[in-house]
Write an enzyme that holds these catalytic residues in place. Structure first.
Site, PDB file in Angstrom:
ATOM      1  N   ARG A  98       9.436  -7.433  -4.194  1.00 15.56           N
ATOM      2  CA  ARG A  98       9.036  -6.155  -3.810  1.00 15.56           C
ATOM      3  C   ARG A  98       8.528  -5.515  -5.416  1.00 15.56           C
ATOM      4  NH1 ARG A  98      12.189  -1.646  -5.128  1.00 15.56           N
ATOM      5  NH2 ARG A  98      14.224  -2.749  -4.806  1.00 15.56           N
TER       6      ARG A  98
ATOM      7  N   TYR B  54      -9.967  10.413   8.489  1.00 15.93           N
ATOM      8  CA  TYR B  54      -9.403   9.555   9.667  1.00 15.93           C
ATOM      9  C   TYR B  54      -8.073  10.313  10.053  1.00 15.93           C
ATOM     10  CZ  TYR B  54      -5.947   5.930  10.984  1.00 15.93           C
ATOM     11  OH  TYR B  54      -4.998   4.984  11.473  1.00 15.93           O
TER      12      TYR B  54
ATOM     13  N   ASP C 110     -11.176   7.599   0.035  1.00 16.42           N
ATOM     14  CA  ASP C 110     -10.984   6.177   0.993  1.00 16.42           C
ATOM     15  C   ASP C 110     -12.363   5.527   1.189  1.00 16.42           C
ATOM     16  OD1 ASP C 110     -10.750   4.668   2.918  1.00 16.42           O
ATOM     17  OD2 ASP C 110      -9.319   5.945   4.208  1.00 16.42           O
TER      18      ASP C 110
ATOM     19  N   LYS D 255      -9.076  -3.908   7.148  1.00 16.33           N
ATOM     20  CA  LYS D 255     -10.678  -3.842   7.713  1.00 16.33           C
ATOM     21  C   LYS D 255     -11.654  -4.712   7.028  1.00 16.33           C
ATOM     22  CE  LYS D 255      -8.978  -0.247  10.047  1.00 16.33           C
ATOM     23  NZ  LYS D 255      -7.615   0.143   9.424  1.00 16.33           N
TER      24      LYS D 255
END
Length: 383
Positions: free
Chosen positions: A39, A92, A165, A190
């Site tokens: 982590r 988005y 973004d 993506k």
């Protein structure tokens, strides 16, 4: 025996071993010298973060479990309870839902800024505790292109950070940090990973201080990406430039076909000379315009969209984007579903709007498929 693999192995481990307490002290005394717990850091997630950072020209980056986690980390880099965010109205739907439903609940307010006011008229939307402006390089789903240099200047004039973004453009087309952005984020799911088999995100910082803050947020909120997903994303990155060239070439051809078809009322693609930001998109994208194309059917109805989707063989309805295989999506029913009908109408997201993610298949096959699918739409049969 010394092993020198050309490809980084998958470090599928949650924890790393220490020889003794002296080595543990070295971990804390020399940050980055070794690993403790995945982590906090893992060779695979670090490799991905460093690769995206290099592509964007940043001072440091983190890899996250999704694009949404990347947006969350970006906002928290600058905001605490009582702060305020400016967000492009063309955004988005998931980003808007995060801001509206969760971050407002945590005391971080949001105001949406119409596209035309992002650069020339930002000040009236700001408040004393406005900390950042969030926008997309190429907006989802109508593919408007933000003048990043002007947006950065407008934000910085108000003492506000610019967070971009860059998912739709990818670093191959545009590097927002070079235009003045402070943070740039991606849904790695993506174009960066590119094969529709990874869910991941990344945030890149302009300054070492912001990069350190991102690292802290990623660790403490547990946003860290797993080793296997990181490894797959790094593998995808190795063909990013080749893939983006093919996406852009095919999308241009698809957009040009759509503009000439009687079943189509309107086409949204920055590569078309008729696009309002065509010249800007060419400058920011080095003459390339991305792999996303949206269009509005002349029969602006759900029934017409259904006929198109049933008629198409090469653009299956799969509500995501940017894989090597083409797909279609329906913004009103997926990415922007949480908006009211009035909000969707204001943004131009009508019943007949379809978004295409144009893949890297032979372009002739894609054009033939669109022709016959649109024929099914206009003839009114299911194809």
């Amino acid at each position: 025996m010394h092993i020198h693999p050309k490809i980084t192995p998958i470090y599928q481990t949650s924890v790393f071993k220490f020889e003794d307490l002296n080595e543990l002290e070295l971990y804390f005394g020399e940050p980055g010298s070794r690993y403790l717990y995945s982590r906090n850091g893992n060779p695979n997630s670090d490799e991905l973060a460093e690769a995206v950072n290099r592509l964007e020209g940043g001072a440091g980056a983190v890899a996250t479990g999704s694009g949404m986690a990347a947006i969350f980390a970006a906002v928290l880099t600058y905001c605490v309870a009582g702060d305020h965010v400016l967000c492009a109205a063309d955004i988005y739907g998931g980003s808007a839902a995060l801001l509206n439903q969760e971050l407002e609940r945590l005391g971080i307010g949001v105001t949406y800024v119409p596209f035309e006011d992002l650069t020339a008229n930002l000040a009236p939307y700001a408040r004393p505790r406005t900390r950042l402006l969030l926008c997309e390089t190429i907006s989802n789903p109508l593919l408007r292109v933000v003048d990043l240099q002007a947006a950065a200047a407008a934000a910085h004039a108000l003492g506000v950070k610019l967070v971009v973004d860059n998912t739709f453009a990818s670093p191959v087309l545009t590097n927002p940090l070079a235009f003045g952005a402070d943070l740039v984020m991606h849904s790695v799911t993506k174009y960066l990973a590119g094969h529709s088999d990874v869910t991941a995100g990344a945030v890149v910082a302009r300054t070492p201080e912001d990069a350190a803050r991102l690292k802290q947020i990623g660790t403490l909120f547990g946003l860290t990406l797993s080793p296997m997903e990181s490894w797959l994303a790094v593998r995808g990155l190795k063909t990013l430039r080749l893939r983006m060239n093919a996406h852009c070439y095919n999308a241009q051809a698809v957009a040009e076909l759509l503009t000439q078809h009687p079943a189509v009322a309107e086409v949204f693609y920055p590569g078309l000379p008729t696009h309002a930001q065509h010249h800007l998109a060419s400058e920011q994208g080095a003459g390339r315009f991305g792999g996303m194309v949206s269009f509005r059917l002349a029969d602006d109805s759900v029934e017409a969209v259904n006929r198109f989707m049933r008629g198409s063989q090469r653009f299956p309805f799969a509500p995501s984007l940017a894989g090597v295989d083409s797909s279609s999506s329906y913004p009103a029913g997926t990415s922007h579903r949480a908006l009211s009908e009035e909000q969707r109408q204001q943004l131009g997201i009508t019943a007949g709007l379809v978004r295409l993610s144009v893949g890297i298949e032979p372009v002739a096959e894609l054009l033939t498929d669109i022709e016959q699918a649109l024929g099914a739409t206009s003839s009114g049969n299911g194809g």
